[in-house]
Design a protein around this motif. Structure first.
Motif, PDB file in Angstrom:
ATOM      1  N   GLN A  99      13.858  -9.262  -1.381  1.00 25.64           N
ATOM      2  CA  GLN A  99      13.434  -8.303  -0.349  1.00 25.64           C
ATOM      3  C   GLN A  99      11.968  -8.143  -0.301  1.00 25.64           C
ATOM      4  N   TYR A 100      11.089  -8.899   0.448  1.00 26.40           N
ATOM      5  CA  TYR A 100       9.680  -8.397  -0.076  1.00 26.40           C
ATOM      6  C   TYR A 100       9.427  -6.934   0.189  1.00 26.40           C
ATOM      7  N   ILE A 101       8.533  -6.416  -0.622  1.00 28.21           N
ATOM      8  CA  ILE A 101       8.863  -4.276  -0.491  1.00 28.21           C
ATOM      9  C   ILE A 101       6.813  -4.333  -1.047  1.00 28.21           C
ATOM     10  N   GLY A 102       6.222  -5.044  -1.209  1.00 29.94           N
ATOM     11  CA  GLY A 102       4.716  -5.094  -0.904  1.00 29.94           C
ATOM     12  C   GLY A 102       4.294  -5.922  -2.266  1.00 29.94           C
ATOM     13  N   TRP A 103       3.068  -5.857  -2.427  1.00 25.12           N
ATOM     14  CA  TRP A 103       2.484  -6.355  -3.732  1.00 25.12           C
ATOM     15  C   TRP A 103       1.168  -5.664  -4.665  1.00 25.12           C
ATOM     16  N   GLY A 104       0.866  -6.166  -6.023  1.00 23.69           N
ATOM     17  CA  GLY A 104       0.755  -5.001  -6.987  1.00 23.69           C
ATOM     18  C   GLY A 104       0.472  -6.513  -7.970  1.00 23.69           C
ATOM     19  N   GLY A 105      -0.210  -5.130  -8.966  1.00 24.10           N
ATOM     20  CA  GLY A 105       0.154  -6.489 -10.152  1.00 24.10           C
ATOM     21  C   GLY A 105      -1.474  -5.802 -11.256  1.00 24.10           C
ATOM     22  N   PHE A 106      -1.423  -6.640 -11.987  1.00 21.04           N
ATOM     23  CA  PHE A 106      -2.969  -6.255 -12.864  1.00 21.04           C
ATOM     24  C   PHE A 106      -4.071  -6.882 -12.369  1.00 21.04           C
ATOM     25  N   GLN A 107      -5.444  -6.330 -12.156  1.00 19.96           N
ATOM     26  CA  GLN A 107      -6.541  -7.280 -12.261  1.00 19.96           C
ATOM     27  C   GLN A 107      -7.518  -6.867 -13.186  1.00 19.96           C
ATOM     28  N   LYS A 108      -8.133  -7.976 -13.954  1.00 18.63           N
ATOM     29  CA  LYS A 108      -9.290  -7.445 -14.734  1.00 18.63           C
ATOM     30  C   LYS A 108     -10.536  -6.921 -14.169  1.00 18.63           C
ATOM     31  N   GLU A 109     -11.174  -5.487 -14.124  1.00 18.67           N
ATOM     32  CA  GLU A 109     -12.458  -5.001 -13.516  1.00 18.67           C
ATOM     33  C   GLU A 109     -12.697  -4.607 -15.256  1.00 18.67           C
ATOM     34  N   GLY A 110     -14.055  -5.066 -15.072  1.00 19.22           N
ATOM     35  CA  GLY A 110     -14.836  -5.816 -16.365  1.00 19.22           C
ATOM     36  C   GLY A 110     -14.445  -5.361 -17.364  1.00 19.22           C
ATOM     37  N   HIS A 111     -14.031  -4.971 -18.616  1.00 19.83           N
ATOM     38  CA  HIS A 111     -13.146  -4.819 -19.600  1.00 19.83           C
ATOM     39  C   HIS A 111     -11.427  -4.269 -19.215  1.00 19.83           C
ATOM     40  N   GLU A 112     -11.230  -3.248 -18.897  1.00 18.29           N
ATOM     41  CA  GLU A 112     -10.230  -3.249 -18.416  1.00 18.29           C
ATOM     42  C   GLU A 112      -9.675  -3.701 -17.410  1.00 18.29           C
ATOM     43  N   TRP A 113      -8.471  -3.369 -18.006  1.00 19.52           N
ATOM     44  CA  TRP A 113      -7.230  -4.269 -17.253  1.00 19.52           C
ATOM     45  C   TRP A 113      -6.700  -2.920 -15.586  1.00 19.52           C
ATOM     46  N   ASP A 114      -6.846  -3.113 -15.000  1.00 15.81           N
ATOM     47  CA  ASP A 114      -6.735  -2.319 -13.344  1.00 15.81           C
ATOM     48  C   ASP A 114      -5.209  -2.921 -12.524  1.00 15.81           C
ATOM     49  N   PHE A 115      -4.632  -1.267 -12.458  1.00 15.10           N
ATOM     50  CA  PHE A 115      -3.410  -1.594 -11.868  1.00 15.10           C
ATOM     51  C   PHE A 115      -3.415  -1.255 -10.374  1.00 15.10           C
ATOM     52  N   GLY A 116      -3.004  -2.057  -9.709  1.00 13.58           N
ATOM     53  CA  GLY A 116      -2.835  -1.960  -8.431  1.00 13.58           C
ATOM     54  C   GLY A 116      -1.173  -2.058  -7.778  1.00 13.58           C
ATOM     55  N   LEU A 117      -0.792  -1.422  -6.629  1.00 12.77           N
ATOM     56  CA  LEU A 117       0.617  -1.371  -5.868  1.00 12.77           C
ATOM     57  C   LEU A 117       0.104  -0.718  -4.437  1.00 12.77           C
ATOM     58  N   VAL A 118       0.397  -1.621  -3.495  1.00 14.85           N
ATOM     59  CA  VAL A 118       0.617  -1.098  -1.840  1.00 14.85           C
ATOM     60  C   VAL A 118       2.069  -1.900  -1.944  1.00 14.85           C
ATOM     61  N   LEU A 119       2.924  -0.875  -1.325  1.00 11.41           N
ATOM     62  CA  LEU A 119       3.626  -0.694  -0.505  1.00 11.41           C
ATOM     63  C   LEU A 119       3.973  -1.040   0.781  1.00 11.41           C
ATOM     64  N   THR A 120       5.118  -1.312   1.320  1.00 13.85           N
ATOM     65  CA  THR A 120       5.268  -1.736   2.957  1.00 13.85           C
ATOM     66  C   THR A 120       6.136  -0.591   3.453  1.00 13.85           C
ATOM     67  N   HIS A 121       6.328  -0.271   4.007  1.00 16.97           N
ATOM     68  CA  HIS A 121       6.689   1.521   4.486  1.00 16.97           C
ATOM     69  C   HIS A 121       8.262   1.398   3.932  1.00 16.97           C
ATOM     70  N   SER A 122       9.284   0.086   4.078  1.00 10.32           N
ATOM     71  CA  SER A 122      10.876   0.305   3.346  1.00 10.32           C
ATOM     72  C   SER A 122      10.256   0.598   1.673  1.00 10.32           C
ATOM     73  N   GLY A 123       9.349  -0.163   1.421  1.00 12.32           N
ATOM     74  CA  GLY A 123       9.414  -0.271   0.277  1.00 12.32           C
ATOM     75  C   GLY A 123       8.496   0.866  -0.432  1.00 12.32           C
ATOM     76  N   PHE A 124       8.071   2.344   0.116  1.00  4.45           N
ATOM     77  CA  PHE A 124       8.060   3.875   0.327  1.00  4.45           C
ATOM     78  C   PHE A 124       9.699   4.377  -0.873  1.00  4.45           C
ATOM     79  N   GLY A 125       9.245   4.798  -1.852  1.00  2.00           N
ATOM     80  CA  GLY A 125      10.385   5.949  -3.237  1.00  2.00           C
ATOM     81  C   GLY A 125      10.665   4.510  -3.567  1.00  2.00           C
ATOM     82  N   HIS A 126      10.209   3.240  -4.171  1.00  2.00           N
ATOM     83  CA  HIS A 126      10.838   2.296  -5.162  1.00  2.00           C
ATOM     84  C   HIS A 126       9.619   2.717  -6.275  1.00  2.00           C
ATOM     85  N   GLY A 127       8.091   2.538  -5.767  1.00  2.00           N
ATOM     86  CA  GLY A 127       7.569   3.069  -6.568  1.00  2.00           C
ATOM     87  C   GLY A 127       7.348   3.125  -8.245  1.00  2.00           C
ATOM     88  N   PHE A 128       8.050   4.432  -8.506  1.00  2.00           N
ATOM     89  CA  PHE A 128       8.615   4.347  -9.766  1.00  2.00           C
ATOM     90  C   PHE A 128       8.951   3.169 -10.581  1.00  2.00           C
TER      91      PHE A 128
END
Length: 160
Positions: A73-102
């Motif tokens: 079941q879909y609970i959000g989107w996230g992953g890695f995105q190149k920002e300059g020379h760094e890999w940035d991690f982003g995570l945006v969860l649905t309300h039902s996905g809250f609590g699954h971040g770890f």
């Protein structure tokens, strides 16, 4: 210990998720409350532009954002995105996905540790985030504060 058969996190491409599902997520005020860059309501056109932009990152850098599923079941989107020379991690969860971040974080870090392109990751949190204790327990170190697109963020770094 978690039973992986009943508590499974998986990553798929954003193109596999319905546009309406992403639209509902991004217009949910419970989701947007800690997203200072989300300044307007989205429409289907915004969702299409978003998914196209995230797919372009995959083509450009060979890595990008996934749709995140919990027990298929879909609970959000996230992953890695190149920002300059760094890999940035982003995570945006649905309300039902809250609590699954770890759990998602652990799976993403496992991926990053096996990818030689990623010696460390960075991520940004808005100062409005009340509980950042889990972030530091995961080994993240705050490296400073930055302004991104007019909004203030705390910047963190984690070695992979």
């Amino acid at each position: 210990m978690t039973d992986t058969k009943t508590d499974m996190i998986s990553f798929v491409r954003l193109t596999e998720i319905s546009e309406d599902t992403i639209l509902q997520q991004m217009n949910d005020p419970r989701v947007s409350q800690d997203m200072p860059l989300l300044k307007t309501l989205w429409d289907i056109s915004t969702v299409r532009l978003f998914v196209r932009a995230k797919e372009a990152m995959w083509k450009k850098d060979g890595l990008g954002h996934w749709a995140i599923l919990h027990n298929a079941q879909y609970i959000g989107w996230g992953g890695f995105q190149k920002e300059g020379h760094e890999w940035d991690f982003g995570l945006v969860l649905t309300h039902s996905g809250f609590g699954h971040g770890f759990k998602i974080w652990r799976k993403a870090m496992e991926f990053a540790r096996h990818d030689k392109r990623i010696p460390y990751i960075t991520f940004l949190l808005p100062p409005s985030r009340r509980n950042i204790g889990a972030v530091t327990r995961c080994g993240a170190v705050q490296t400073g504060e930055i302004t991104y697109d007019g909004s203030q963020f705390l910047k963190f770094r984690v070695e992979t």
